[in-house]
Design a protein around this motif. Structure first.
Motif, mmCIF file in Angstrom:
data_model
loop_
_atom_site.group_PDB
_atom_site.id
_atom_site.type_symbol
_atom_site.label_atom_id
_atom_site.label_comp_id
_atom_site.label_asym_id
_atom_site.label_seq_id
_atom_site.Cartn_x
_atom_site.Cartn_y
_atom_site.Cartn_z
ATOM 1 N N LEU A 529 0.857 -1.179 0.000
ATOM 2 C CA LEU A 529 0.000 0.000 0.000
ATOM 3 C C LEU A 529 0.894 1.230 0.000
ATOM 4 N N CYS A 530 0.934 1.927 -1.142
ATOM 5 C CA CYS A 530 1.788 3.114 -1.295
ATOM 6 C C CYS A 530 0.902 4.351 -1.337
ATOM 7 N N VAL A 531 1.196 5.329 -0.503
ATOM 8 C CA VAL A 531 0.436 6.570 -0.452
ATOM 9 C C VAL A 531 1.286 7.704 -1.021
ATOM 10 N N VAL A 532 0.722 8.421 -1.985
ATOM 11 C CA VAL A 532 1.382 9.581 -2.583
ATOM 12 C C VAL A 532 0.699 10.819 -2.034
ATOM 13 N N THR A 533 1.458 11.684 -1.408
ATOM 14 C CA THR A 533 0.857 12.832 -0.739
ATOM 15 C C THR A 533 1.647 14.100 -1.040
ATOM 16 N N GLY A 534 1.198 15.206 -0.473
ATOM 17 C CA GLY A 534 1.785 16.509 -0.723
ATOM 18 C C GLY A 534 0.688 17.554 -0.781
ATOM 19 N N VAL A 760 -2.363 5.073 -3.634
ATOM 20 C CA VAL A 760 -3.436 5.970 -3.204
ATOM 21 C C VAL A 760 -2.918 7.397 -3.137
ATOM 22 N N ILE A 761 -3.567 8.307 -3.866
ATOM 23 C CA ILE A 761 -3.308 9.738 -3.703
ATOM 24 C C ILE A 761 -4.216 10.203 -2.570
ATOM 25 N N GLU A 762 -3.645 10.662 -1.480
ATOM 26 C CA GLU A 762 -4.462 10.903 -0.286
ATOM 27 C C GLU A 762 -3.834 11.935 0.638
ATOM 28 N N HIS A 763 -4.730 12.669 1.360
ATOM 29 C CA HIS A 763 -4.294 13.629 2.377
ATOM 30 C C HIS A 763 -4.641 13.168 3.790
ATOM 31 N N HIS A 764 -5.525 12.202 3.911
ATOM 32 C CA HIS A 764 -6.009 11.802 5.233
ATOM 33 C C HIS A 764 -4.873 11.129 6.008
ATOM 34 N N GLN A 765 -4.621 11.659 7.230
ATOM 35 C CA GLN A 765 -3.491 11.133 8.012
ATOM 36 C C GLN A 765 -3.668 9.686 8.418
ATOM 37 N N ALA A 771 -0.057 3.281 5.697
ATOM 38 C CA ALA A 771 0.668 2.927 4.471
ATOM 39 C C ALA A 771 1.901 2.078 4.790
ATOM 40 N N ASP A 772 2.342 1.338 3.763
ATOM 41 C CA ASP A 772 3.623 0.637 3.847
ATOM 42 C C ASP A 772 4.753 1.535 3.349
#
Length: 815
Positions: A529-534, A760-765, A771-772
């Motif tokens: 599970l990869c989360v892309v944020t910013g 997942v493109i996401e902002h939710h903490q 995430a992994d």
């Protein structure tokens, strides 16, 4: 609701005086609301909370805001009202104390190719006036800088004869800024002729490959064959230059075919009028596929995509043309405008002295963009490319500087698409609107926004038929102590996972330059599970949607509208209706087609739509419930057939959760239907009704519906080798209640554990903490972003605290 659960936010006063400071709603029954009664304090910030489908939007938008707008419409004359929609009064006993409601929702702006961020606000109009005053060389009025105004309307003179007298009357010339080549669109369309015909064949041999163009078609194929301009028996590749011109480009000409007067025109203009002049999304699927194959859009070579003619591009202020200004990042444009205090060289002082108020107003609107977190946009950005959250914030721009007070502003999850760093900025804007003397009503799930509320209305306790009641009304402190689902989860904080999954492989991206990306090199892990944020505008979507290779087996699950007609519903989209129809047919010994509102079982009066649309010519169509079927969509004889004691219309009116129980036992037991319904519940859509029109779903609901239709993941397998093994989700927590986020995380885990790769493109903490692997872009937005500022595990991100995301995630988990 007991009095103990209410918190009076008004100071004690006589009832007569107090009533003027309240919006009173008594007995609201819109959608799933169950005689809801609330008293909302005016000139305060009220946040409406509750699980998805609990009735928040029904109360705020469909009751309070709808009635306010209906009453405003009634103030116009009967003549004017005749040109306006006439919505029915919401089903409510009492609505008092309403003020003018301004709705700022997430509806995407129209995808008209002429609409931009600049035209959707007042910024473009102000810039046009500015350049008409200060631009050198001076080329004319503001319309000379408008790409939506043609360059020349008319010119020359005409002679008017009246009896023996002759008079010469000059026509006016109106010069606009539109590029002649692309007509102000910035792009030109090229038609791939090989998709229109096979040039090795003649027309008589069936050369045309256009959908619907059959050999016996009087208006298409026979018109070309019998026009007299072409030899129908000659292969198209052997046409002379004149024949080819007549075939492709001839202007409309009158011809006779079998004694009938018809209009012949070249194939290219005919295709443009028949297919390209229509909204592509409204076309039938096979026609849409043809258009996507046959037509390509490229940047206009004449104006280089600026939409403006040469004259408009030649006039400059301090070396900057209006095209340059519109292409700037708005934060940079704001700085440039601030530097225009002195007259530009050659500009007359008289003209400059009149632009001081204009400069002040332009600075204010541009600064509002920056303040609201949209400084990374440019004014030439097509409005149809904005996300729902961006569109909502653009709509806010026009209200921030408004002098109006005592207005009711209604917001629908204004934090959508915002990084935690930007939510505080949004909170400040909401509070500023309140402090100007306005009533602010906000539907929201984020605890950061709930925390600043003066008053809270929590609806529930569940969704659909299990919701529609007020569970709590009062202050934030009262909500925490009130014991409702929202109150119990308000202070939820996800913990970092003790162990993270190890990547099975890596997806390499090298030299990514889409939009604002700065030659980015990054390895995206697979099998985890990869989360892309910013922050908003940092380049997340550009990296994930614009840079991942097409052969990576990616399945994008986004919030874009679902293609389909106004008859489409969750039951039709998921394929659920097929097993339901078969179950009804088997139980009653009749054909399955009878249980389709689009087939034999349809009500003959409304053709299975449930409503009758009245065409009012220049006005919008008016829909009214069909009197024959009373909105049930089926013939009366079809409704006599039952399954488990219910007719087909009653089943389609069931919420998903109720239907899952219905098809799970007894006479109605249908395992195929139950499996689909279980997946809908799994993604948090148990409250939707089976027959609910897809056009009523929010972006988050659409995304979760798409997620529910994905093939069930098989255990094991190598993610890279498995077709469709990489799932990309774009902010899947949009519209989810705090209690539902945990359920979503469980679904993402199951996808990964079955061998899928989930990005997942996401902002939710909570999603970041779960995430992994995290890829953080920034450090800012627009040209201040586009870089990878962190790659690694959530624990490493928290430990480093080297980015805005790291700081906020650390604060969220309590480190």
């Amino acid at each position: 609701m007991s009095k103990a659960t209410r918190t009076d936010t008004q100071s004690p006063a006589p009832r007569v005086a107090d009533s003027h400071d309240l919006i009173r709603v008594h007995g609201a029954r819109v959608n799933n609301l169950k005689d809801v009664s609330v008293e909302l304090p005016k000139r305060r910030l009220t946040v409406f909370t509750g699980v998805s489908g609990s009735g928040k939007s029904s109360l705020v938008f469909d009751t309070i805001a709808a009635e306010s707008q209906r009453l405003i419409n009634e103030t116009y004359s009967a003549f004017v009202q005749g040109f306006m929609a006439t919505p029915a009064r919401p089903e409510v006993d009492v609505l008092e104390g309403l003020t003018t409601a301004i709705i700022v929702d997430q509806q995407r702006m129209g995808a008209n190719p002429r609409s931009t961020v600049g035209t959707a606000t007042d910024a473009n109009a102000m810039l046009r006036i500015l350049f008409s005053r200060l631009g050198q060389p001076h080329i004319g009025p503001p319309s000379a800088f408008a790409f939506n105004v043609p360059s020349v309307r008319a010119s020359g003179a005409i002679t008017v004869e009246r009896g023996a007298k002759k008079a010469v009357k000059a026509t006016y010339t109106r010069t606009g800024g539109m590029c002649i080549r692309c007509e102000g669109r910035g792009t030109v369309s090229d038609i791939d002729l090989t998709q229109l015909y096979d040039d090795s064949k003649s027309i008589a041999e069936g050369a045309f490959t256009i959908p619907g163009w059959k050999s016996d078609s009087f208006w298409t194929v026979r018109l070309y064959a019998e026009s007299g301009f072409l030899d129908p028996d000659k292969p198209i590749r052997e046409y002379t230059e004149k024949e080819m011109h007549d075939f492709l480009h001839r202007e409309p000409s009158k011809v006779k075919v079998e004694g009938v007067n018809l209009t012949y025109e070249g194939l290219i203009p005919k295709i443009q009028k028949s297919f390209l002049a229509k909204d592509k999304e409204a076309l039938q699927p096979h026609i849409r596929a043809f258009v996507e194959r046959a037509v390509t859009f490229t940047t206009c070579p004449e104006c280089d995509g600026t939409r403006l003619g040469e004259a408009a591009r030649s006039s400059k202020i301090k070396g900057i043309s209006i095209a340059d200004a519109c292409a700037m990042q708005i934060s940079d444009l704001a700085d440039w405008v601030r530097g225009l205090d002195e007259p530009s060289p050659g500009a007359s002082s008289g003209r400059h002295s009149t632009v001081a108020p204009l400069l002040a107003a332009l600075r204010q609107i541009l600064d509002s963009f920056v303040e609201i977190g949209l400084g990374y946009l440019s004014l030439d950005r097509p409005s149809g490319t904005l996300s729902g959250g961006e569109a909502q914030r653009v709509k806010m721009i026009r209200h921030l500087g408004s002098a109006l007070t005592d207005v009711t502003y209604v917001f629908d999850e204004p934090t959508i698409g915002l990084h935690p760093h930007d939510i505080q900025r949004m909170n400040d804007l909401l509070l500023r609107l309140r402090d100007k003397g306005n009533t602010v009503l906000v539907v929201e799930h984020k605890p950061e926004v709930i925390a600043i509320a003066d008053h809270i209305v929590d609806l529930g306790p569940g969704a659909g038929t299990e919701g529609g009641t007020v569970c709590f009304e009062g202050t934030v402190e009262g909500l925490r102590a009130g014991g409702t689902l929202t109150g119990r989860h308000l202070d939820d904080r996800a913990a970092l996972k003790e162990t993270v999954r190890k990547p099975a492989d890596w997806l390499e991206i090298r030299g990514a330059t889409a939009n604002n990306l700065r030659n980015v090199d990054v390895d995206i892990p697979l099998g985890v599970l990869c989360v892309v944020t910013g922050v908003a505008g940092s380049g997340k979507s550009s990296l994930v949607h614009g840079s991942i290779p097409a052969d990576a087996g990616v399945v994008a699950v986004d919030q874009s509208p679902i293609r389909g007609s106004r008859r489409s519903s969750p039951a039709t989209y998921t394929g659920l209706l097929d097993p339901i129809r078969k179950a009804f047919a088997k139980a009653n010994g009749v054909k399955p087609a009878l249980f389709s509102a689009n087939s034999e079982g349809a009500c003959p009066t409304c053709n299975g739509a449930g409503v009758v649309y009245t065409d009012l010519a220049m006005m919008a169509d008016v829909a009214s419930t069909c009197e024959e079927c009373e909105g049930k969509r089926f013939q009366a004889s079809v409704l006599e057939y039952r399954l488990g004691g219910r007719d087909i219309s009653e089943v389609l009116a069931m919420p998903v959760a109720e239907a899952e129980e219905f098809f799970g036992a007894g006479e109605a037991r249908t395992p195929a239907a139950q499996r689909i319904l279980a997946r809908l519940i799994d993604v948090g859509l148990g409250y939707l009704t089976l027959g609910q029109p897809l056009t009523t779903l929010s972006g988050g609901e659409r995304q979760r519906l798409k997620l529910a239709t994905l093939p069930q993941p098989s255990a094991g397998g190598t993610p890279r080798a498995e077709k469709g093994g990489v799932y990309v989700l774009d902010e899947p927590t949009t519209g989810l209640h705090l209690a539902d986020v945990r359920q979503l995380l469980g679904l993402l885990d199951r996808l990964v554990d079955s061998g899928k790769s989930v990005i997942v493109i996401e902002h939710h903490q909570a999603v970041m903490a779960h995430a992994d692997w995290i890829i953080d872009l920034g450090p800012g937005a627009g040209h201040d972003g586009g870089r990878i500022v962190f790659e690694g595990t959530p624990a490493d991100l928290v430990a480093a605290r080297s980015t805005l995301t790291g700081e906020h995630l650390a604060a969220y988990i309590g480190c």
